[in-house]
Motif scaffolding. Structure first.
Motif, PDB file in Angstrom:
ATOM      1  N   ARG A  85       1.183  -1.528  -0.242  1.00  0.00           N
ATOM      2  CA  ARG A  85       0.023   0.021   0.096  1.00  0.00           C
ATOM      3  C   ARG A  85       0.701   0.705  -0.060  1.00  0.00           C
ATOM      4  O   ARG A  85       0.711   2.512  -1.014  1.00  0.00           O
ATOM      5  N   GLN A  86       1.698   0.719   0.725  1.00  0.00           N
ATOM      6  CA  GLN A  86       2.614   2.056   0.721  1.00  0.00           C
ATOM      7  C   GLN A  86       3.229   2.630  -0.975  1.00  0.00           C
ATOM      8  O   GLN A  86       3.182   3.616  -1.205  1.00  0.00           O
ATOM      9  N   TYR A  87       4.191   1.375  -1.856  1.00  0.00           N
ATOM     10  CA  TYR A  87       4.285   2.230  -2.813  1.00  0.00           C
ATOM     11  C   TYR A  87       3.327   1.761  -3.520  1.00  0.00           C
ATOM     12  O   TYR A  87       3.453   2.812  -4.284  1.00  0.00           O
ATOM     13  N   GLY A  88       2.171   1.716  -3.464  1.00  0.00           N
ATOM     14  CA  GLY A  88       1.189   2.456  -4.281  1.00  0.00           C
ATOM     15  C   GLY A  88       0.578   3.296  -4.033  1.00  0.00           C
ATOM     16  O   GLY A  88       0.096   4.269  -5.326  1.00  0.00           O
ATOM     17  N   GLU A  89       0.702   3.932  -2.825  1.00  0.00           N
ATOM     18  CA  GLU A  89       0.722   5.340  -2.826  1.00  0.00           C
ATOM     19  C   GLU A  89       1.160   5.847  -3.778  1.00  0.00           C
ATOM     20  O   GLU A  89       0.739   7.248  -3.858  1.00  0.00           O
ATOM     21  N   HIS A  90       2.327   5.922  -3.972  1.00  0.00           N
ATOM     22  CA  HIS A  90       3.428   6.580  -4.661  1.00  0.00           C
ATOM     23  C   HIS A  90       3.738   6.386  -6.180  1.00  0.00           C
ATOM     24  O   HIS A  90       4.268   7.654  -7.111  1.00  0.00           O
ATOM     25  N   ARG A  91       3.380   4.790  -6.625  1.00  0.00           N
ATOM     26  CA  ARG A  91       4.071   4.452  -7.980  1.00  0.00           C
ATOM     27  C   ARG A  91       3.127   3.587  -8.263  1.00  0.00           C
ATOM     28  O   ARG A  91       2.194   3.073  -7.588  1.00  0.00           O
ATOM     29  N   ARG A  92       3.188   3.586 -10.056  1.00  0.00           N
ATOM     30  CA  ARG A  92       1.748   2.728 -10.160  1.00  0.00           C
ATOM     31  C   ARG A  92       2.798   0.920 -10.168  1.00  0.00           C
ATOM     32  O   ARG A  92       3.235   0.957 -10.411  1.00  0.00           O
ATOM     33  N   LEU A  93       1.708   0.652  -9.406  1.00  0.00           N
ATOM     34  CA  LEU A  93       1.346  -1.160  -8.537  1.00  0.00           C
ATOM     35  C   LEU A  93       0.108  -1.474  -9.890  1.00  0.00           C
ATOM     36  O   LEU A  93      -0.701  -1.176  -9.547  1.00  0.00           O
ATOM     37  N   TYR A  94       0.995  -2.802 -10.634  1.00  0.00           N
ATOM     38  CA  TYR A  94      -0.069  -3.958 -11.480  1.00  0.00           C
ATOM     39  C   TYR A  94       0.054  -5.258 -10.185  1.00  0.00           C
ATOM     40  O   TYR A  94       1.676  -5.045 -10.257  1.00  0.00           O
ATOM     41  N   LEU A  95      -1.298  -5.726 -10.191  1.00  0.00           N
ATOM     42  CA  LEU A  95      -0.915  -7.392 -10.285  1.00  0.00           C
ATOM     43  C   LEU A  95      -1.446  -7.976 -10.907  1.00  0.00           C
ATOM     44  O   LEU A  95      -2.406  -7.504 -11.498  1.00  0.00           O
ATOM     45  N   MET A  96      -0.832  -8.902 -11.063  1.00  0.00           N
ATOM     46  CA  MET A  96      -1.529 -10.180 -12.355  1.00  0.00           C
ATOM     47  C   MET A  96      -1.550 -11.755 -11.010  1.00  0.00           C
ATOM     48  O   MET A  96      -0.720 -11.538 -10.272  1.00  0.00           O
ATOM     49  N   ARG A  97      -2.752 -11.621 -11.608  1.00  0.00           N
ATOM     50  CA  ARG A  97      -2.889 -13.555 -11.006  1.00  0.00           C
ATOM     51  C   ARG A  97      -2.185 -14.927 -11.066  1.00  0.00           C
ATOM     52  O   ARG A  97      -1.681 -14.530 -12.811  1.00  0.00           O
ATOM     53  N   GLY A  98      -1.917 -15.640  -9.839  1.00  0.00           N
ATOM     54  CA  GLY A  98      -0.808 -16.612 -10.619  1.00  0.00           C
ATOM     55  C   GLY A  98      -1.427 -17.955 -10.090  1.00  0.00           C
ATOM     56  O   GLY A  98      -3.222 -17.839 -10.206  1.00  0.00           O
ATOM     57  N   ASN A  99      -1.294 -19.427 -10.744  1.00  0.00           N
ATOM     58  CA  ASN A  99      -2.122 -20.753 -10.381  1.00  0.00           C
ATOM     59  C   ASN A  99      -1.642 -20.900  -8.129  1.00  0.00           C
ATOM     60  O   ASN A  99      -3.123 -21.551  -8.543  1.00  0.00           O
ATOM     61  N   ARG A 100      -0.971 -19.883  -7.892  1.00  0.00           N
ATOM     62  CA  ARG A 100      -1.918 -19.737  -6.362  1.00  0.00           C
ATOM     63  C   ARG A 100      -2.365 -18.787  -5.591  1.00  0.00           C
ATOM     64  O   ARG A 100      -2.924 -19.268  -4.045  1.00  0.00           O
ATOM     65  N   ASP A 101      -2.719 -17.865  -6.464  1.00  0.00           N
ATOM     66  CA  ASP A 101      -3.076 -17.343  -6.159  1.00  0.00           C
ATOM     67  C   ASP A 101      -3.730 -16.336  -7.048  1.00  0.00           C
ATOM     68  O   ASP A 101      -4.293 -14.539  -7.506  1.00  0.00           O
ATOM     69  N   PHE A 102      -4.573 -17.464  -7.719  1.00  0.00           N
ATOM     70  CA  PHE A 102      -5.249 -16.864  -8.485  1.00  0.00           C
ATOM     71  C   PHE A 102      -7.354 -16.558  -8.155  1.00  0.00           C
ATOM     72  O   PHE A 102      -7.895 -15.770  -8.501  1.00  0.00           O
ATOM     73  N   LEU A 103      -7.461 -16.929  -6.916  1.00  0.00           N
ATOM     74  CA  LEU A 103      -8.288 -16.219  -5.929  1.00  0.00           C
ATOM     75  C   LEU A 103      -8.473 -14.468  -5.497  1.00  0.00           C
ATOM     76  O   LEU A 103      -8.794 -13.872  -5.032  1.00  0.00           O
ATOM     77  N   LEU A 104      -7.532 -13.849  -5.821  1.00  0.00           N
ATOM     78  CA  LEU A 104      -6.716 -12.828  -5.481  1.00  0.00           C
ATOM     79  C   LEU A 104      -8.222 -11.666  -6.664  1.00  0.00           C
ATOM     80  O   LEU A 104      -7.779 -12.293  -7.780  1.00  0.00           O
ATOM     81  N   GLY A 105      -8.288 -10.980  -6.050  1.00  0.00           N
ATOM     82  CA  GLY A 105      -9.724 -10.116  -6.555  1.00  0.00           C
ATOM     83  C   GLY A 105      -9.149  -8.269  -6.578  1.00  0.00           C
ATOM     84  O   GLY A 105      -8.549  -8.200  -5.901  1.00  0.00           O
ATOM     85  N   GLN A 106     -10.051  -7.817  -6.425  1.00  0.00           N
ATOM     86  CA  GLN A 106     -10.192  -5.833  -6.880  1.00  0.00           C
ATOM     87  C   GLN A 106     -10.086  -5.835  -6.015  1.00  0.00           C
ATOM     88  O   GLN A 106      -9.861  -4.612  -4.783  1.00  0.00           O
ATOM     89  N   ALA A 107     -10.849  -6.056  -4.780  1.00  0.00           N
ATOM     90  CA  ALA A 107     -10.832  -5.428  -3.250  1.00  0.00           C
ATOM     91  C   ALA A 107      -9.850  -5.698  -2.807  1.00  0.00           C
ATOM     92  O   ALA A 107      -8.995  -4.921  -2.321  1.00  0.00           O
ATOM     93  N   TYR A 108      -8.024  -6.728  -3.125  1.00  0.00           N
ATOM     94  CA  TYR A 108      -7.398  -6.937  -2.355  1.00  0.00           C
ATOM     95  C   TYR A 108      -6.878  -5.148  -2.834  1.00  0.00           C
ATOM     96  O   TYR A 108      -6.107  -5.066  -2.960  1.00  0.00           O
ATOM     97  N   ALA A 109      -6.436  -5.660  -4.377  1.00  0.00           N
ATOM     98  CA  ALA A 109      -6.147  -4.854  -5.393  1.00  0.00           C
ATOM     99  C   ALA A 109      -6.134  -3.146  -5.057  1.00  0.00           C
ATOM    100  O   ALA A 109      -5.667  -2.196  -4.536  1.00  0.00           O
ATOM    101  N   ARG A 110      -7.671  -2.929  -4.628  1.00  0.00           N
ATOM    102  CA  ARG A 110      -8.166  -1.332  -3.611  1.00  0.00           C
ATOM    103  C   ARG A 110      -7.033  -1.238  -2.772  1.00  0.00           C
ATOM    104  O   ARG A 110      -6.841  -0.598  -2.129  1.00  0.00           O
ATOM    105  N   HIS A 111      -7.339  -2.746  -1.683  1.00  0.00           N
ATOM    106  CA  HIS A 111      -6.465  -2.309  -0.781  1.00  0.00           C
ATOM    107  C   HIS A 111      -5.467  -1.943  -0.422  1.00  0.00           C
ATOM    108  O   HIS A 111      -5.134  -1.632   0.170  1.00  0.00           O
ATOM    109  N   VAL A 112      -4.345  -1.726  -1.780  1.00  0.00           N
ATOM    110  CA  VAL A 112      -3.430  -1.792  -1.628  1.00  0.00           C
ATOM    111  C   VAL A 112      -2.749  -1.132  -2.691  1.00  0.00           C
ATOM    112  O   VAL A 112      -1.498  -0.495  -3.395  1.00  0.00           O
TER     113      VAL A 112
END
Ligand code: LP5
Ligand code: MN
Length: 280
Positions: A85-112
């Motif tokens: 979140r600290q990083y995301g406040e200052h720079r552009r941060l992008y997340l993509m899902r993998g095979n172990r975190d395919f359940l990562l959702g918009q809510a977490y992306a927004r959170h950070v």
């Protein structure tokens, strides 16, 4: 919570990324690898100082059991989320899902303060157009995995899983990880690598200078058969076991220069316009 992958045609998923871009994957962060979490925090500080954008392209977490973990996060997850979140406040941060975190959702992306990317994306960078994905979709010679992948991406199954208590979800994830580890011991290396046909097909389908992925944990730069203008760059996985040297690294795109950086190793760099080797 939106967790299933994008169904848009690939050509529509394009992200314009001016400036210096860093890409990392397969950090596998979790409660059992505190030293890797410290490496990652140091990496975020470095990225904040040197890069305009950071993409984490899958398997950021060792097993993601739902965005609602953040309501009462474990200490390790709280630490990682705060750092992101600290990083995301200052720079552009992008997340993509993998095979172990395919359940990562918009809510977490927004959170950070991150943008969640679809499973495959064309990056419009200063070095040219790059196709980025976690990489597991290219492992077509591993039918057991592709079967698993198809099942766990079914929205109804994800909804059922996410309706379970977190403790049960964690037990199921632990079982899946244990089975996967056990199964991987007996799989041939070629089965767990990407399928050359899948790579050639992807490279032929898009007008790209490079294809970048993680997942296989075999960092390298490869030529692609029949596609002399396109290279395949593979990201390293991260691990820092007690009393062992850290493993990890990232790919940087700076101007027309693409580099693979690995801890404790010489950088592997290439200028994409001339395709000529550069000294590290
Ligand atoms: O991840 P890695 O590198 O070890 O291996 C992968 C493939 N394995 C996987 C499985 C993941 O590691 C498990 C991730 C758990 C996430 C949370 C679970 C949420 C469940 C949600 C349900 C909606 O991706 C491995 C590949 C390898 O990469 C190389 O490409 O070979 O593939 C397999 O191991 C395929 C196996 O057949 C999968 C076996 C898992 C069985 C799970 C059954 C669990 C049911 C438990 C019921 C109580
Ligand atoms: Mn993976």
């Amino acid at each position: 919570m939106k967790t299933s992958s994008s169904k848009k045609p690939l050509s529509l998923n394009k992200q314009v990324l001016p400036g210096i871009v860093w890409i990392a994957a397969d950090l596998h962060l979790g409660p059992d690898n505190p030293a890797t979490i410290q490496d990652f925090r140091a990496f975020l500080d470095k990225a904040q100082a040197h890069a305009d954008a950071l993409i984490l392209c899958g398997d950021i977490f060792n097993a993601w059991i739902g965005d609602d973990q953040t309501a009462r996060p474990a200490a390790w997850l709280n630490e990682v989320s705060q750092a992101l979140r600290q990083y995301g406040e200052h720079r552009r941060l992008y997340l993509m899902r993998g095979n172990r975190d395919f359940l990562l959702g918009q809510a977490y992306a927004r959170h950070v303060h991150a943008t969640l990317l679809p499973d495959q994306i064309l990056l419009d960078t200063s070095a040219g157009c790059i196709l980025l994905s976690h990489g597991d979709e290219y492992c077509l010679d591993d039918p057991a995995y592709q079967r698993f992948r198809r099942w766990v991406r079914k929205p109804w199954l994800q909804a059922l899983y996410l309706a379970c208590p977190l403790s049960l979800r964690q037990r199921i994830a632990d079982t899946a990880r244990a089975r996967s580890r056990q199964g991987n011991r007996y799989k041939a290396d070629s089965i767990m690598d990407v399928s050359p046909n899948a790579i050639e097909h992807a490279a032929a389908t898009h007008s790209i200078v490079a294809l970048v992925h993680g997942h296989t944990h075999r960092p390298a730069r490869h030529a692609i058969a029949g596609q002399p203008g396109t290279q395949r760059w593979v990201l390293p996985d991260w691990d820092h076991p007690n009393s062992h040297a850290a493993r990890g690294g990232y790919i940087s795109i700076d101007g027309t220069r693409v580099c693979l950086h690995q801890w404790g190793q010489a950088d592997l760099c290439q200028t994409m316009t001339t395709a000529s080797e550069q000294p590290a």
